[in-house]
Design a protein around this motif. Structure first.
Motif, short mmCIF file in Angstrom:
data_model
loop_
_atom_site.label_atom_id
_atom_site.label_comp_id
_atom_site.label_asym_id
_atom_site.label_seq_id
_atom_site.Cartn_x
_atom_site.Cartn_y
_atom_site.Cartn_z
N SER A 133 0.81 -1.23 0.00
CA SER A 133 0.00 0.00 0.00
C SER A 133 0.83 1.27 0.00
O SER A 133 0.54 2.21 -0.73
CB SER A 133 -0.97 0.02 1.18
N ARG A 134 1.89 1.32 0.79
CA ARG A 134 2.66 2.55 0.95
C ARG A 134 3.84 2.66 -0.01
O ARG A 134 4.10 3.70 -0.57
CB ARG A 134 3.15 2.72 2.38
N GLN A 136 4.50 0.44 -2.77
CA GLN A 136 4.13 0.14 -4.15
C GLN A 136 2.90 0.93 -4.60
O GLN A 136 2.53 0.91 -5.77
CB GLN A 136 3.87 -1.36 -4.34
N GLU A 137 2.25 1.61 -3.67
CA GLU A 137 1.11 2.47 -3.93
C GLU A 137 -0.03 1.76 -4.66
O GLU A 137 -0.68 2.31 -5.54
CB GLU A 137 1.54 3.72 -4.70
N SER A 139 -3.77 0.09 -4.75
CA SER A 139 -5.05 0.39 -4.09
C SER A 139 -5.43 -0.76 -3.17
O SER A 139 -4.93 -1.88 -3.31
CB SER A 139 -6.14 0.60 -5.14
#
Length: 174
Positions: A133-134, A136-137, A139
Motif C-alpha cells: 500500500s505505501r 508500491q502504492e 489500491s
C-alpha cells in the motif's frame, strides 16, 4: 502481457523494463536483502513466462505480477524454512565537517534506518500490506485481489499495521 501470452515473447523485455524496479522494491522491502531480491525478481519474471497462460487480462497486470511475487517469496520461505527480514543497511560514518544540509541529510538517513528497523519488527502480514500500500502504492482493491480477501479486511490490516509501525518507530526514536 496479453501479447506475451499470445506468443510474442519479445514483449517480455518491455515488461521487464517497465516493472522490474517496482517489483524489486516490493521484494527488497519484504526480505531486506538486495541480492536475494534481485534473484527473486528473476524468478518472478521466469514464472511470468512459465505461467503466462494463467493471465486472463481481466484484472490489472500489476495485480497478477505482485500475486506471483508473493508466491515466489512464500516458496523461498518454505525452501529455507522461513523468511527473515534482514535489512542491508550500512550505517553512515559520522562526517567531520558539518553543514546544515549535511545535518538534515544525516537526520533523514537515520530516520530512514530506524523506519526500516521498525518495519523489520512487524509481523510478515503487516509488513506485506504496508509494502504493497505505501511503497508500491497499490489500491486496497488491488491488494485484496493479490491476498484473496476483501477490501474491508485490507483497510483494517493496513490501519493496524500503521498503528503497530508507529508504536515501534516512536519507541526506537525515543
Amino acid at each position: 502481457m496479453l501479447k506475451v501470452k499470445a506468443g510474442d515473447l519479445d514483449k517480455m523485455g518491455l515488461l521487464f523494463e517497465r516493472y522490474h524496479k517496482p517489483l524489486f522494491g516490493f521484494l527488497y522491502h519484504t526480505t531486506g536483502q538486495v541480492a536475494q531480491s534481485e534473484d527473486l525478481v528473476q524468478t518472478v519474471f521466469y514464472r511470468m513466462l512459465k505461467y503466462r497462460h494463467t493471465f486472463s487480462g481481466e484484472g490489472e497486470f500489476r495485480t497478477w505480477m505482485f500475486h506471483l511475487a508473493r508466491n515466489v517469496v512464500n516458496d523461498a520461505a518454505k525452501k529455507n524454512n522461513r523468511v527473515v527480514y534482514e535489512a542491508d543497511i550500512t550505517p553512515r560514518s559520522e562526517r567531520t565537517i558539518s553543514t546544515p544540509a549535511a545535518d538534515v541529510q544525516l537526520e533523514t538517513k537515520q530516520e530512514s534506518e530506524v523506519l526500516h528497523q521498525a518495519l523489520a519488527k512487524l509481523s510478515p502480514d503487516h509488513r506485506e500490506v504496508l509494502i504493497l500500500s505505501r511503497f508500491q502504492e497499490l489500491s486496497y482493491q488491488e491488494i485484496a485481489e493479490i491476498l484473496k480477501t476483501s477490501e474491508g479486511n485490507i483497510k483494517v490490516k493496513v490501519h493496524r499495521a500503521m498503528k503497530e509501525l508507529k508504536g515501534i518507530f516512536l519507541k526506537e526514536t525515543h
